[in-house]
Scaffold this active site. Structure first.
Site, PDB file in Angstrom:
ATOM      1  CB  ALA A  66     -26.774 -14.751 -22.743  1.00 23.39           C
ATOM      2  CD  GLU A 134     -33.116 -16.955 -19.484  1.00 21.17           C
ATOM      3  OE1 GLU A 134     -33.913 -17.753 -18.925  1.00 21.17           O
ATOM      4  OE2 GLU A 134     -32.742 -17.082 -20.660  1.00 21.17           O
TER       5      GLU A 134
HETATM    6  N1  COA Z   1     -22.111 -17.690 -19.113  1.00 18.84           N
HETATM    7  C1  COA Z   1     -20.791 -17.594 -18.825  1.00 18.84           C
HETATM    8  N2  COA Z   1     -20.075 -18.622 -18.336  1.00 18.84           N
HETATM    9  C2  COA Z   1     -20.738 -19.777 -18.163  1.00 18.84           C
HETATM   10  C3  COA Z   1     -22.104 -19.938 -18.443  1.00 18.84           C
HETATM   11  C4  COA Z   1     -22.801 -18.824 -18.941  1.00 18.84           C
HETATM   12  N3  COA Z   1     -24.083 -18.877 -19.260  1.00 18.84           N
HETATM   13  N4  COA Z   1     -22.464 -21.204 -18.141  1.00 18.84           N
HETATM   14  C5  COA Z   1     -21.351 -21.813 -17.703  1.00 18.84           C
HETATM   15  N5  COA Z   1     -20.313 -20.958 -17.716  1.00 18.84           N
HETATM   16  C6  COA Z   1     -18.927 -21.212 -17.325  1.00 18.84           C
HETATM   17  C7  COA Z   1     -18.782 -21.315 -15.815  1.00 18.84           C
HETATM   18  O1  COA Z   1     -18.681 -20.017 -15.226  1.00 18.84           O
HETATM   19  C8  COA Z   1     -17.511 -22.119 -15.713  1.00 18.84           C
HETATM   20  O2  COA Z   1     -16.421 -21.257 -15.981  1.00 18.84           O
HETATM   21  P1  COA Z   1     -15.085 -21.334 -15.066  1.00 18.84           P
HETATM   22  O3  COA Z   1     -14.568 -22.748 -15.307  1.00 18.84           O
HETATM   23  O4  COA Z   1     -14.211 -20.276 -15.664  1.00 18.84           O
HETATM   24  O5  COA Z   1     -15.529 -21.116 -13.658  1.00 18.84           O
HETATM   25  C9  COA Z   1     -17.615 -23.089 -16.900  1.00 18.84           C
HETATM   26  O6  COA Z   1     -18.521 -22.500 -17.802  1.00 18.84           O
HETATM   27  C10 COA Z   1     -18.133 -24.462 -16.514  1.00 18.84           C
HETATM   28  O7  COA Z   1     -19.381 -24.272 -15.850  1.00 18.84           O
HETATM   29  P2  COA Z   1     -19.700 -24.842 -14.363  1.00 18.84           P
HETATM   30  O8  COA Z   1     -20.757 -23.975 -13.768  1.00 18.84           O
HETATM   31  O9  COA Z   1     -18.428 -25.007 -13.609  1.00 18.84           O
HETATM   32  O10 COA Z   1     -20.268 -26.286 -14.754  1.00 18.84           O
HETATM   33  P3  COA Z   1     -21.294 -27.157 -13.895  1.00 18.84           P
HETATM   34  O11 COA Z   1     -21.319 -28.495 -14.534  1.00 18.84           O
HETATM   35  O12 COA Z   1     -20.987 -27.069 -12.447  1.00 18.84           O
HETATM   36  O13 COA Z   1     -22.725 -26.450 -14.107  1.00 18.84           O
HETATM   37  C11 COA Z   1     -24.459 -25.416 -15.401  1.00 18.84           C
HETATM   38  C12 COA Z   1     -23.297 -26.420 -15.384  1.00 18.84           C
HETATM   39  C13 COA Z   1     -24.945 -25.299 -16.839  1.00 18.84           C
HETATM   40  C14 COA Z   1     -25.597 -25.914 -14.506  1.00 18.84           C
HETATM   41  C15 COA Z   1     -23.957 -24.038 -14.876  1.00 18.84           C
HETATM   42  O14 COA Z   1     -22.770 -23.699 -15.591  1.00 18.84           O
HETATM   43  C16 COA Z   1     -24.928 -22.921 -15.040  1.00 18.84           C
HETATM   44  O15 COA Z   1     -25.873 -22.811 -14.278  1.00 18.84           O
HETATM   45  N6  COA Z   1     -24.719 -22.035 -16.047  1.00 18.84           N
HETATM   46  C17 COA Z   1     -25.515 -20.866 -16.241  1.00 18.84           C
HETATM   47  C18 COA Z   1     -26.831 -21.186 -16.906  1.00 18.84           C
HETATM   48  C19 COA Z   1     -27.646 -19.931 -17.061  1.00 18.84           C
HETATM   49  O16 COA Z   1     -28.028 -19.295 -16.111  1.00 18.84           O
HETATM   50  N7  COA Z   1     -27.930 -19.563 -18.319  1.00 18.84           N
HETATM   51  C20 COA Z   1     -28.705 -18.412 -18.638  1.00 18.84           C
HETATM   52  C21 COA Z   1     -27.840 -17.229 -18.780  1.00 18.84           C
HETATM   53  S1  COA Z   1     -28.772 -15.776 -19.216  1.00 18.84           S
END
Ligand code: COA
Length: 258
Positions: A66, A134
């Protein structure tokens, strides 16, 4: 079909539905969820659509969850409704009478893992990663993940995955039964298409009855109701504010149990 955050392509009866916010790793904001809902309505109604492939745009993600920046704003007052609406849309996918198959082309986290599990089955690329992280935000899965993960990989493994927030790679996801096949990324759509070609040659009413019967196995609705309430409770905590703020500020959260 024109959408802001989705791409749709109908080719010989197979609709490919691509979540298309690659700069946010295809995170599901509310607009994207409503657009998915509209596409699935079309799948129910349009006789030209025989089967659906759900995938994500870009090389990196299926769906990374999300949209955290949005849930950080929307919560906590609407949290339970937020979960219930997500559950409703994912039930519509799960109960669709036409096969809906997830092609997992990267991160399938949080709502992304939940979306994949709502599909009838999953095929993964070698770079796929699965998880329900989460807990790192001080909340729990709210789109059916607490229920479907248990059904897919069993209680103990589901507990571990949700409590640690760890990710599974494609090989482990295959061993744990979360995905049916793992293939090189460039062969992913081809593999899904090959399976769909077999399925669409069978009797559509029989396929639809298989989906109904399989979905009828042990589905107490109560679990989903409890999940939506628990998601709402988590969203009223200080830890939830800390978890989402920490993610958005790119720092480690400090949880206090409040
Ligand atoms: N919601 C909103 N934005 C998100 C997102 C999410 N669930 N997952 C990734 N993004 C965004 C990041 O904030 C980043 O945005 P920015 O470039 O404006 O800073 C962009 O997507 C790229 O993500 P980034 O974190 O830089 O990539 P990464 O390769 O370093 O890490 C993940 C990848 C998937 C490990 C990491 O993005 C992450 O942990 N995401 C959240 C996963 C999560 O908790 N999901 C459950 C949500 S309820």
């Amino acid at each position: 079909m024109n959408y802001k955050n989705l791409l749709t392509q109908l080719n010989a009866g197979v609709l490919t539905l691509t979540i298309n916010r690659p700069e946010k790793l295809n995170a599901l904001n509310q607009q994207t969820m409503e657009e998915i809902s509209n596409v699935i309505d079309e799948v129910y109604e349009n006789d030209q659509i025989k089967a659906v492939i759900v995938t994500g745009s870009g090389q990196k993600a299926f769906v990374a969850g999300a949209d955290i920046s949005e849930i950080a704003e929307v919560m906590p007052i609407h949290a339970r409704k937020f979960a219930e609406r997500g559950q409703e849309i994912f039930f519509k996918i799960e109960n669709c009478h036409k096969p809906i198959i997830a092609a997992i082309n990267g991160f399938a986290l949080g709502g992304g893992c939940e979306l994949a599990m709502a599909c009838h089955f999953r095929i993964a690329a070698e770079n796929a990663r699965f998880g329900q992280p989460e807990v790192n935000l001080g909340i729990i899965p709210g789109y059916g993940g607490t229920q479907r993960l248990v059904k897919n990989i069993g209680r103990g493994k589901a507990m571990e995955l949700m409590m640690t927030g760890d990710m599974l790679d494609a090989k482990d996801a295959y061993q744990w039964g979360l995905v049916n096949h793992v293939v090189p990324a460039e062969q992913l759509i081809e593999k899904v298409q090959e399976i769909i070609d077999k399925i669409t040659q069978k009797a559509p009413l029989a396929i639809s009855q298989i989906i109904s019967c399989v979905n009828a196995v042990g589905t107490p609705k109560d679990g989903y109701h409890i999940e939506a309430n628990a998601f709402g409770s988590c969203c009223r905590t200080e830890d939830f504010k800390e978890g989402t703020n920490a993610f958005l500020a790119k720092r480690k959260p400090e949880f206090k149990g409040k």
